[in-house]
Design an enzyme around this catalytic site. Structure first.
Site, short mmCIF file in Angstrom:
data_model
loop_
_atom_site.label_atom_id
_atom_site.label_comp_id
_atom_site.label_asym_id
_atom_site.label_seq_id
_atom_site.Cartn_x
_atom_site.Cartn_y
_atom_site.Cartn_z
CD GLU A 18 44.15 34.66 31.04
OE1 GLU A 18 44.40 34.93 32.20
OE2 GLU A 18 44.87 35.02 30.09
CG ASP A 106 44.98 38.05 38.21
OD1 ASP A 106 45.02 36.93 37.64
OD2 ASP A 106 44.14 38.92 37.94
CD GLU A 108 39.43 34.23 39.20
OE1 GLU A 108 38.55 33.40 38.93
OE2 GLU A 108 39.65 34.65 40.34
CE1 TYR A 334 45.46 40.96 33.71
CE2 TYR A 334 46.16 41.13 35.99
CZ TYR A 334 45.31 40.61 35.04
OH TYR A 334 44.31 39.74 35.41
#
Length: 946
Positions: A18, A106, A108, A334
């Site tokens: 990301e 997760d 998302e 995380y």
């Protein structure tokens, strides 16, 4: 990050994460043959407005971005600011032999991976690469053991996204029509706002009760030492066997909840204290119990936010920003997790550090296992802990500032979780005596001694209540036995008053949402950020205070969308969404029931989602909603607080009726502080219209008013004067000088103020010089050249010669002399530099000399606390420095005259063609602009994610 042509097994592998920071760290672990690139978050999402929806979609689909008539099919579009990045990813993929989607593990992250696959359309093998920490071993293991994309997680995230879109885009417009434009509603944000509003309602309804008791200081008569004090302080517990009332015995109405207790007033308390002065006292009982306290579980997202708020003064948003950096740079696991479990590797690392740092005496025989208590926790995740199979101590990390402090907090909590219990003893001593009037009085004292600190050597949890006693606090009592005589050194009567329930802080609101099982813990930081940004809530210190606007919004939602902001309903929806994620329920039938109601979906899922209503019907019939009633709240004695489009105000009587009064209410006034007395003060202030007289030229009445932005004068235009359209006439208006007040301003003053700007004269070249009053004070203007004046009075007195003399001076380019600070707050715990409040060009701000943070709308220079100042600086540091726009390189000039000459004829043709092309582009731009303007109403102004 360009790839090399060699890999261990041949070919090139593209890894997509990301964020650029995450990409940089992972690239260092993978080495040659891997190209690691960032998607920079989501590359595709539901459209932000009708202008982004493809032309083939019309009607409701265009407005919502979801086709509710065809199984709630979402319309996804590539974000405008991500098109260049998508193009880059496609180019890299074209040169690669394998694709690894390495987004967060997760829901998302799974959804981002799915969208990447859908948009990039890879023709090479695709792998889902997951890890919960960014270490060399973890990344290499993730590459070696990829999995398939989890479609169930993707569907669950998509259902949430669609639900939140329908909720936000259908309910928010109702708020625009009935309360104020640009407001937003959301599945979780509206419920969170309601919690804050309800707490304020409790404070408004609260009635304080006064109660008294006695405190006695008793001595044993022997010399004391730290392990055996000579005195103890005890509080009166009973009189003649009847328990003395304490704060917990009173209700919110100020009355006793239990008639069996004795309510002492001041007179009785003082009389009893006097009657006990010469009494004999003895120990009636000593009760000792073993004390044991177990370590706290390792951090999950919400407990980290709560502790960072209590111990470091971080807001939830700042905590997550700092934690994100720690994760991306490989320092912690995380940070969005519901789990408190630790891997075997992590447990071994923690136990090794316990032995190394505290000794074997502090290490339990067996490793501690923490079962997840959070409903629907994603147990595939670990708790938040230091990364790696050996934990780095804070000193070994090289971190500084907020990152160091948060890492230290996580490290301490993780290590402490694998340490032994703290043990000790708790003691209760009862002391009795008889007063002169025969009444029996019994006092009690409680103590606690810790014989083995265990985990408390490493970590002690904070408390939301600033007066609460922390777990490691000892209270030693003298070593006494039943029957021992004690002397009363002092007996005092103490008065107390019950206090209203404390307002939520970010930490306590996060805790409340989690306990009620509302929303997902990973979204709480953004939810709190949204209600703060929308003006529904503001901060006073660390307390979250609801605005009057939020009272109007919650009032509307409770009366007309009651189920949507019902706590149990919202929690039940969360359960449903988790059932969909587990494959126990289907998304489309559930969405149909939510949106269209039971009639539309009863034949599909008769037993599924019976608690759901029909959102569409609710937002269609708005006739029953009285906008004025929704935004009106009685204060008392005929005074009503109203929330208008330009802010809150108090009013008594009807407009245009005799005796009508109205006054603006400060935006930063806490609702529980608006009393009848305060409203009367507002009415008494010179905030109405002051008739100054008629303008001798126009004949219009001139009035002075106190507006939201300060006192000003204006003219009253005759009735029938057009206020809109081409022929609209605006009344002349001017702000009062700082030296003026509504009480003393005259008609002459007003006419002079409204005559500004004043033409001073013209210079030698005929350029006009004017004197004007602006946002930053009085100034002269000549063309585009402005010069400051020293005082407002100069606007009327400065002559042309004086103005020319000012312009003859070179314009000051440097900074003006630094202004003295408005307030000193103390030393910042991070930078260890003095923090002050200063007045800047755009308003007051806090600074430690390195970081500047502007005060928010709800912060006040006079009342801002040091903690609030440190919090603003912490949030600013977490955001990092502002990015500067890259400057375009100047066009290269022709290097030779020969080339320029040869190009002349061609240039003429090109110019003509260019003009045509430019015209086409301009026309296209105008068309696009028109479409965008038409779509503005459709584009939801609300950020409606949850």
């Amino acid at each position: 990050m360009s790839p090399t042509s060699e890999t261990a097994q041949g070919g090139r592998r593209l890894v997509i994460v990301e964020s650029p920071a995450k990409a940089k760290t992972i690239k260092g672990y993978l080495g040659p043959g891997y190209v690691v690139e960032a998607s920079v978050g989501h590359i595709r999402d539901l459209p932000n407005g009708a202008a982004e929806v493809p032309e083939k979609y019309t009607g409701e689909v265009r407005r919502l971005g979801v086709d509710v008539e065809h199984d709630f099919q979402p319309i996804y579009v590539v974000n405008a600011d991500k098109k260049a990045q998508v193009r880059k990813l496609k180019e890299l993929l074209a040169e690669s032999d394998e694709l690894f989607l390495a987004t967060d593990e997760d829901r998302e992250g799974e959804a981002i991976a799915w969208h990447l696959q859908e948009v990039l359309k890879p023709k090479v093998p695709v792998h889902r690469m997951v890890f919960h920490e960014i270490t060399k071993d973890a990344i290499r293991d993730a590459v070696a053991n990829p999995r398939e994309l989890n479609q169930r997680m993707v569907d669950a995230q998509e259902t949430r996204r669609i639900l939140d879109r329908l909720y936000g885009y259908e309910v928010s417009p109702v708020l625009w029509k009935k309360v104020m434009p640009k407001l937003s509603a959301g599945r979780v944000q509206s419920v969170a706002t309601r919690l804050v509003v309800e707490r304020e309602r409790e404070r408004i309804a609260f009635r304080s009760a006064e109660y008294w008791d006695l405190t006695g200081t008793f001595s044993t008569g022997r010399a004391g030492d730290p392990s055996d004090p000579s005195t103890l302080v005890a509080r009166l517990n009973t009189v003649d066997g009847k328990r003395v009332a304490q704060g917990r015995d009173f209700g919110a109405n100020g009355r006793l909840k239990n008639a069996e207790v004795l309510h002492l007033d001041e007179a009785n308390a003082r009389a009893l204290a006097a009657a006990l002065v010469d009494s004999s006292f003895a120990v009636r009982s000593v009760e000792s119990k073993p004390y044991r306290r177990s370590p706290y579980a390792p951090f999950r997202t919400t407990t980290l936010q709560q502790e960072a708020s209590r111990k470091l003064g971080f807001g939830a948003k700042a905590t997550m920003q700092v934690a994100q950096k720690l994760y991306e740079n490989g320092f912690i696991t995380y940070m969005r997790t519901d789990s408190t479990t630790l891997s075997e590797t992590a447990v071994a690392a923690a136990r090794a550090q316990v032995t190394q740092l505290y000794g074997a005496d502090y290490l339990p025989e067996k490793a501690r296992v923490y079962a997840g208590k959070v409903k629907n926790a994603q147990e595939a995740h670990e708790a938040i802990r230091p990364s790696g199979d050996r934990f780095r101590t804070p000193a070994e990390t090289g971190l500084t500032g907020d990152q160091f402090r948060l890492y230290e907090l996580i490290w301490k909590r993780t290590v402490a979780s694998q340490m032994k219990d703290a043990t000790g003893n708790s003691v209760t001593v009862r002391i009795g005596g008889t007063a002169r009037d025969g009444r029996d009085a019994e006092f009690t004292a409680s103590g606690k001694t810790i014989t083995f600190h265990g985990f408390m050597k490493a970590y002690v949890e904070g408390a939301d209540d600033p007066n609460a006693e922390l777990d490691d606090r000892e209270r030693r009592l003298p070593q006494v036995a039943e029957g021992d005589a004690l002397a009363a050194d002092e007996i005092t009567a103490d008065g107390h008053a019950t206090k209203p329930p404390a307002r939520y802080t970010e930490a306590s609101l996060v805790k409340e949402l989690e306990e009620r099982e509302i929303g997902r813990p990973s979204t709480y930081a953004s939810i709190i950020g949204t209600i703060l940004d929308r003006g529904y809530v503001f901060k006073k210190g660390t307390a979250l205070v609801p605005s009057f606007l939020s009272f109007a919004v919650v009032n509307l939602l409770e009366k007309h969308f009651g189920r949507l902001v019902d706590y149990d309903f919202t929690a039940k929806m969360e359960d449903d969404l988790d059932r969909i994620a587990r494959g126990e329920a289907q998304a489309v039938p559930w969405l149909k029931r939510f949106y269209f109601g039971s009639e539309e979906a009863s034949d599909i899922v008769p037993a599924d989602g019976d608690h759901l209503g029909g959102l569409k019907e609710l937002v269609t019939d708005l006739g029953a909603i009285d906008a004025r009633e929704i935004s009106s709240f009685p204060v008392g004695e005929g005074i009503v607080l109203r929330v208008g489009r330009y802010g809150p105000y108090v009013e008594r009587g009807e407009k245009d009726a005799e005796g009508h009064q109205r006054a603006d209410v400060p935006d930063d006034l806490a609702p529980d502080e608006l009393t009848v007395a305060y409203a009367e003060e507002l009415f008494a202030k010179p905030s109405g219209e002051f008739q100054l007289g008629a303008d001798p030229v126009s004949g219009n009445q001139i009035v002075a008013k106190d507006g939201r932005y300060g006192p000003y004068v204006t003219e009253v235009l005759p009735e029938g004067t057009p206020k809109t359209g081409k022929n609209a006439v605006k009344p002349r208006t001017a702000s009062l000088f700082k030296s003026m007040s509504l009480d003393t301003v005259t008609l002459d003053d007003a006419l002079k103020l409204m005559s500004l700007p004043r033409v001073v004269g013209t210079d030698a070249e005929g350029v006009e010089i004017t004197a004007q009053n602006g946002r930053y004070g009085p100034y002269l203007k000549k063309g585009t050249d402005s010069r400051s004046l020293e005082s407002e009075e100069q606007l009327f007195t400065i002559t042309l010669d004086e103005a020319l003399a000012i312009y003859a001076q070179p314009k000051a380019r440097g900074r003006a002399a630094a202004k003295p600070p408005l307030k000193e707050l103390g030393t910042d715990p991070v930078s260890e530099r003095p923090v002050v409040v200063k007045d800047g060009r755009f308003g007051p701000y806090v600074t430690d000399g390195e970081t500047n943070a502007t005060l928010r709308r709800d912060d006040d220079v006079e009342t801002i606390t040091p903690e609030r100042g440190y919090e603003l600086l912490a949030e600013k540091r977490a955001k990092g420095p502002a990015k500067k726009a890259a400057k375009k390189a100047p066009a290269k000039k022709a290097t030779t005259a020969k080339k320029a000459t040869a190009a002349k004829k061609t240039a003429v043709k090109k110019t003509a063609a260019a003009k045509t092309t430019t015209a086409k582009k301009t026309a296209a731009k105008k068309t696009t602009t028109a479409k965008s303007a038409a779509a503005k109403k459709t584009a939801a102004a609300a950020s409606v994610e949850e």
